[in-house]
Design a protein around this motif. Structure first.
Motif, PDB file in Angstrom:
ATOM      1  N   ASP A   1       0.823  -1.211   0.000  1.00 36.61           N
ATOM      2  CA  ASP A   1       0.000   0.000   0.000  1.00 36.61           C
ATOM      3  C   ASP A   1       0.855   1.259   0.000  1.00 36.61           C
ATOM      4  OD1 ASP A   1      -2.752  -1.167   0.345  1.00 36.61           O
ATOM      5  OD2 ASP A   1      -1.793  -2.001   2.130  1.00 36.61           O
ATOM      6  N   ILE A   2       1.961   1.211   0.718  1.00 33.68           N
ATOM      7  CA  ILE A   2       2.823   2.384   0.894  1.00 33.68           C
ATOM      8  C   ILE A   2       4.269   1.930   0.753  1.00 33.68           C
ATOM      9  CG2 ILE A   2       3.546   4.206   2.501  1.00 33.68           C
ATOM     10  CD1 ILE A   2       0.748   3.779   3.870  1.00 33.68           C
ATOM     11  N   VAL A   3       5.064   2.692   0.032  1.00 32.03           N
ATOM     12  CA  VAL A   3       6.474   2.370  -0.177  1.00 32.03           C
ATOM     13  C   VAL A   3       7.320   3.522   0.335  1.00 32.03           C
ATOM     14  CG1 VAL A   3       8.251   1.742  -1.851  1.00 32.03           C
ATOM     15  CG2 VAL A   3       5.879   1.013  -2.211  1.00 32.03           C
ATOM     16  N   ILE A   4       8.348   3.174   1.100  1.00 29.86           N
ATOM     17  CA  ILE A   4       9.249   4.161   1.703  1.00 29.86           C
ATOM     18  C   ILE A   4      10.672   3.898   1.213  1.00 29.86           C
ATOM     19  CG2 ILE A   4      10.270   4.909   3.903  1.00 29.86           C
ATOM     20  CD1 ILE A   4       7.576   4.203   5.213  1.00 29.86           C
ATOM     21  N   HIS A   5      11.422   4.969   1.038  1.00 28.51           N
ATOM     22  CA  HIS A   5      12.851   4.858   0.756  1.00 28.51           C
ATOM     23  C   HIS A   5      13.623   5.832   1.635  1.00 28.51           C
ATOM     24  CE1 HIS A   5      13.132   2.456  -3.016  1.00 28.51           C
ATOM     25  NE2 HIS A   5      11.948   2.963  -3.286  1.00 28.51           N
ATOM     26  N   SER A   6      14.809   5.410   2.024  1.00 26.07           N
ATOM     27  CA  SER A   6      15.822   6.374   2.431  1.00 26.07           C
ATOM     28  C   SER A   6      16.546   6.795   1.160  1.00 26.07           C
ATOM     29  CB  SER A   6      16.810   5.758   3.427  1.00 26.07           C
ATOM     30  OG  SER A   6      17.910   6.632   3.604  1.00 26.07           O
ATOM     31  N   LEU A   7      16.328   8.025   0.741  1.00 23.63           N
ATOM     32  CA  LEU A   7      16.964   8.531  -0.479  1.00 23.63           C
ATOM     33  C   LEU A   7      18.466   8.695  -0.303  1.00 23.63           C
ATOM     34  CD1 LEU A   7      14.322  11.248  -1.453  1.00 23.63           C
ATOM     35  CD2 LEU A   7      14.448   8.863  -2.216  1.00 23.63           C
ATOM     36  N   THR A   8      18.908   8.694   0.939  1.00 24.02           N
ATOM     37  CA  THR A   8      20.327   8.811   1.281  1.00 24.02           C
ATOM     38  C   THR A   8      21.160   7.746   0.595  1.00 24.02           C
ATOM     39  OG1 THR A   8      19.512   9.436   3.477  1.00 24.02           O
ATOM     40  CG2 THR A   8      21.874   8.998   3.266  1.00 24.02           C
ATOM     41  N   LYS A   9      20.571   6.608   0.314  1.00 21.62           N
ATOM     42  CA  LYS A   9      21.314   5.416  -0.070  1.00 21.62           C
ATOM     43  C   LYS A   9      21.462   5.315  -1.593  1.00 21.62           C
ATOM     44  CE  LYS A   9      21.126   4.478   4.404  1.00 21.62           C
ATOM     45  NZ  LYS A   9      20.004   5.234   4.952  1.00 21.62           N
ATOM     46  N   PHE A  10      20.959   4.263  -2.198  1.00 23.42           N
ATOM     47  CA  PHE A  10      21.185   4.028  -3.617  1.00 23.42           C
ATOM     48  C   PHE A  10      20.598   5.127  -4.499  1.00 23.42           C
ATOM     49  CE2 PHE A  10      21.518  -0.456  -2.151  1.00 23.42           C
ATOM     50  CZ  PHE A  10      22.770  -0.731  -2.669  1.00 23.42           C
ATOM     51  N   ILE A  11      19.430   5.638  -4.139  1.00 24.59           N
ATOM     52  CA  ILE A  11      18.759   6.574  -5.038  1.00 24.59           C
ATOM     53  C   ILE A  11      19.588   7.835  -5.240  1.00 24.59           C
ATOM     54  CG2 ILE A  11      16.758   8.118  -5.219  1.00 24.59           C
ATOM     55  CD1 ILE A  11      15.049   5.773  -4.234  1.00 24.59           C
ATOM     56  N   ASN A  12      20.126   8.401  -4.179  1.00 25.82           N
ATOM     57  CA  ASN A  12      21.016   9.551  -4.346  1.00 25.82           C
ATOM     58  C   ASN A  12      22.394   9.081  -4.813  1.00 25.82           C
ATOM     59  OD1 ASN A  12      21.671  12.412  -4.110  1.00 25.82           O
ATOM     60  ND2 ASN A  12      22.984  11.772  -2.408  1.00 25.82           N
ATOM     61  N   GLY A  13      22.952   8.107  -4.121  1.00 24.03           N
ATOM     62  CA  GLY A  13      24.121   7.396  -4.616  1.00 24.03           C
ATOM     63  C   GLY A  13      25.468   8.056  -4.426  1.00 24.03           C
ATOM     64  N   SER A  14      25.532   9.230  -3.812  1.00 21.13           N
ATOM     65  CA  SER A  14      26.836   9.888  -3.682  1.00 21.13           C
ATOM     66  C   SER A  14      27.190  10.236  -2.246  1.00 21.13           C
ATOM     67  CB  SER A  14      26.884  11.152  -4.561  1.00 21.13           C
ATOM     68  OG  SER A  14      25.778  11.992  -4.309  1.00 21.13           O
ATOM     69  N   SER A  15      26.428   9.729  -1.278  1.00 18.82           N
ATOM     70  CA  SER A  15      26.727   9.891   0.142  1.00 18.82           C
ATOM     71  C   SER A  15      27.020  11.341   0.518  1.00 18.82           C
ATOM     72  CB  SER A  15      27.901   8.988   0.560  1.00 18.82           C
ATOM     73  OG  SER A  15      27.500   7.630   0.542  1.00 18.82           O
ATOM     74  N   ASP A  16      26.251  12.271  -0.085  1.00 18.90           N
ATOM     75  CA  ASP A  16      26.467  13.681   0.227  1.00 18.90           C
ATOM     76  C   ASP A  16      25.219  14.352   0.792  1.00 18.90           C
ATOM     77  OD1 ASP A  16      24.928  13.713  -2.061  1.00 18.90           O
ATOM     78  OD2 ASP A  16      26.274  14.989  -3.230  1.00 18.90           O
ATOM     79  N   THR A  17      24.169  13.580   1.021  1.00 15.97           N
ATOM     80  CA  THR A  17      22.970  14.168   1.611  1.00 15.97           C
ATOM     81  C   THR A  17      22.115  13.071   2.215  1.00 15.97           C
ATOM     82  OG1 THR A  17      21.117  15.678   1.216  1.00 15.97           O
ATOM     83  CG2 THR A  17      21.517  13.979  -0.441  1.00 15.97           C
ATOM     84  N   VAL A  18      21.176  13.459   3.075  1.00 15.46           N
ATOM     85  CA  VAL A  18      20.181  12.524   3.586  1.00 15.46           C
ATOM     86  C   VAL A  18      18.816  12.941   3.062  1.00 15.46           C
ATOM     87  CG1 VAL A  18      21.443  11.867   5.668  1.00 15.46           C
ATOM     88  CG2 VAL A  18      19.932  13.845   5.734  1.00 15.46           C
ATOM     89  N   GLY A  19      17.924  11.967   2.935  1.00 16.44           N
ATOM     90  CA  GLY A  19      16.588  12.262   2.447  1.00 16.44           C
ATOM     91  C   GLY A  19      15.724  11.029   2.528  1.00 16.44           C
ATOM     92  N   GLY A  20      14.423  11.229   2.418  1.00 18.33           N
ATOM     93  CA  GLY A  20      13.488  10.117   2.441  1.00 18.33           C
ATOM     94  C   GLY A  20      12.288  10.420   1.579  1.00 18.33           C
ATOM     95  N   VAL A  21      11.475   9.395   1.313  1.00 15.55           N
ATOM     96  CA  VAL A  21      10.260   9.592   0.527  1.00 15.55           C
ATOM     97  C   VAL A  21       9.200   8.593   0.950  1.00 15.55           C
ATOM     98  CG1 VAL A  21      10.907   8.022  -1.360  1.00 15.55           C
ATOM     99  CG2 VAL A  21       9.325   9.912  -1.806  1.00 15.55           C
ATOM    100  N   VAL A  22       7.955   9.034   0.916  1.00 17.49           N
ATOM    101  CA  VAL A  22       6.784   8.170   1.095  1.00 17.49           C
ATOM    102  C   VAL A  22       6.036   8.158  -0.227  1.00 17.49           C
ATOM    103  CG1 VAL A  22       4.657   7.757   2.369  1.00 17.49           C
ATOM    104  CG2 VAL A  22       6.595   8.883   3.508  1.00 17.49           C
TER     105      VAL A  22
END
Length: 405
Positions: A196-217
């Protein structure tokens, strides 16, 4: 027909204010209105296309959210300042005092700590179960249960959640299935299997450069509207807002995610095969020896592989630490938490990313002292990397350990 998540991202095309190939960054904390009535309507959630205040949303955040929703095939998405800034509002929005959550026992340490130590303050309880044992999952569900929570690929043990079976349980008991897909972007699309709901820590693979933190619902329009509601929306009121500059940066990096995930998966598959052949206790979803290999294969979008995460057990914490220190010294990667970087990252999760989990519970779930979690990088010559890693293992005595099979 196979789902092609990268195509969904590619098909999104934005123009900047002056014709730029990247969308303009909205660098404002507040927004003007042409009429007082429009401001009122926006506060009430009845004015589409109008922006109120950056804690609520911004054009830059909406661009990123739209792209991530396209990738995960949901109606929309809401980005946050961190992965935990995405996870915590969702659970607090879905649950209230007296409610109950059934969660996988092997999850990110921060999520575990939130559910184990923090939500009980608000009268929300959690049962932690082996998510791969469907009988135990169903037995934990009570009339007060509102949420079934899991990770598609668990941190750090790489257990695989059978999302279709869990979705069936969720429908049967009228629950919301919430899936953290941080370890498997593109490889698994959870809503295609009933999430029903998908969450990511954008900090990881999606951003991919270990220069920021982020998330998404990622979820339905109704859910995201609830989270953003100025009166009782958890994302709005808890204030885990992503900065527009960071949103723009992550959106640019998202465009190369499909290329990166293929290389992460290729390299991890190579190393997992070699490590297992060497006799190391190796856990990787792409190996036939993984207990849920068939489950992952049934759910996966094949061209992106089995992901970039693997674990080995070298027998003791002392050997694990010695090996990681030597690999870092030899420029094979970094002794660091997190994942998805272009260089390999390695850590002993029992004393780092899963340290919030008590030692007796770590033992019960099979999280041993000698376990090393690898986030495999984008090395061009992975055979060379393997040979160097093997030399390090010989030097610190890994191949004399009792972990050889």
């Amino acid at each position: 027909m196979a789902y092609k998540p990268a195509n969904k991202i590619q098909d999104l095309q934005y123009f900047g204010e002056f014709g730029g190939v990247n969308p303009s960054i909205s660098d404002s904390s507040t927004y003007t209105f042409l009429s007082a009535k429009t401001m009122f309507d926006t506060f009430e959630g009845d004015a589409d296309g109008c922006y109120l205040y950056s804690r609520h949303s911004t054009p830059s955040n909406l661009y990123l959210g739209e792209a991530l929703a396209a990738m995960e095939d949901t109606e929309t998405a809401n980005v946050a300042a961190s992965g935990m800034g995405a996870i915590t509002p969702v659970l607090l929005q879905l649950c209230e005092a007296g409610d109950h959550i059934v969660s996988s026992r092997t999850i990110y340490g921060g999520t575990y700590a939130f559910l184990k130590n923090f939500t009980p303050r608000f009268g929300i309880s959690t049962s932690f179960v082996d998510i791969t044992d469907l009988e135990k999952v169903e037995a934990a569900i009570t009339p007060q249960t509102k949420v079934l929570y899991c990770e598609s690929v668990s941190n750090p043990l790489l257990e695989i959640a059978d999302l279709e079976a869990l979705s069936a349980l969720s429908r049967k008991h009228n629950l919301q299935l919430v899936v953290d897909n941080t370890f498997a972007p593109l490889s698994i699309t959870p809503v295609k299997h009933g999430a029903d709901i998908v969450i990511h820590s954008l900090t990881k693979f999606i951003n991919g450069s270990s220069d920021t933190v982020g998330g998404v619902v990622c979820g339905s329009q109704a859910l995201i509207d609830q989270l953003r509601n100025v009166n009782d929306g958890a994302s709005m009121l808890l204030g885990s807002t992503m900065d527009s500059l960071r949103a723009a940066s992550i959106l640019k990096n998202l465009r190369t995610l499909h290329i990166r995930m293929k290389q992460h998966s290729h390299n991890a598959m190579y190393l997992a095969n070699r490590f297992e052949a060497d006799g190391l206790r190796t856990v990787y979803p792409g190996l036939a020896s993984h207990p849920s290999h068939a489950v992952f294969k049934r759910m996966m979008n094949e061209e992106y592989g089995f992901g970039g995460m693997l674990t080995i057990d070298v027998g003791s914490l002392d050997k694990a630490n010695a090996l990681m220190e030597l690999m870092q010294e030899r420029n094979l990667g970094y002794l660091a938490v997190s994942l998805g970087f272009y260089k390999t990252l390695f850590s002993a999760p029992g004393t780092s990313t899963s340290s919030e989990i008590p030692e007796d519970e770590q033992a019960a779930m099979g999280l041993t002292d000698g376990l090393i979690r690898f986030s495999i990088g984008l090395d061009n010559d992975i055979e060379r990397t393997y040979e160097e890693m093997k030399r390090c293992m010989y030097e610190v005595g890994v191949f004399e350990a009792a972990t050889l099979v």
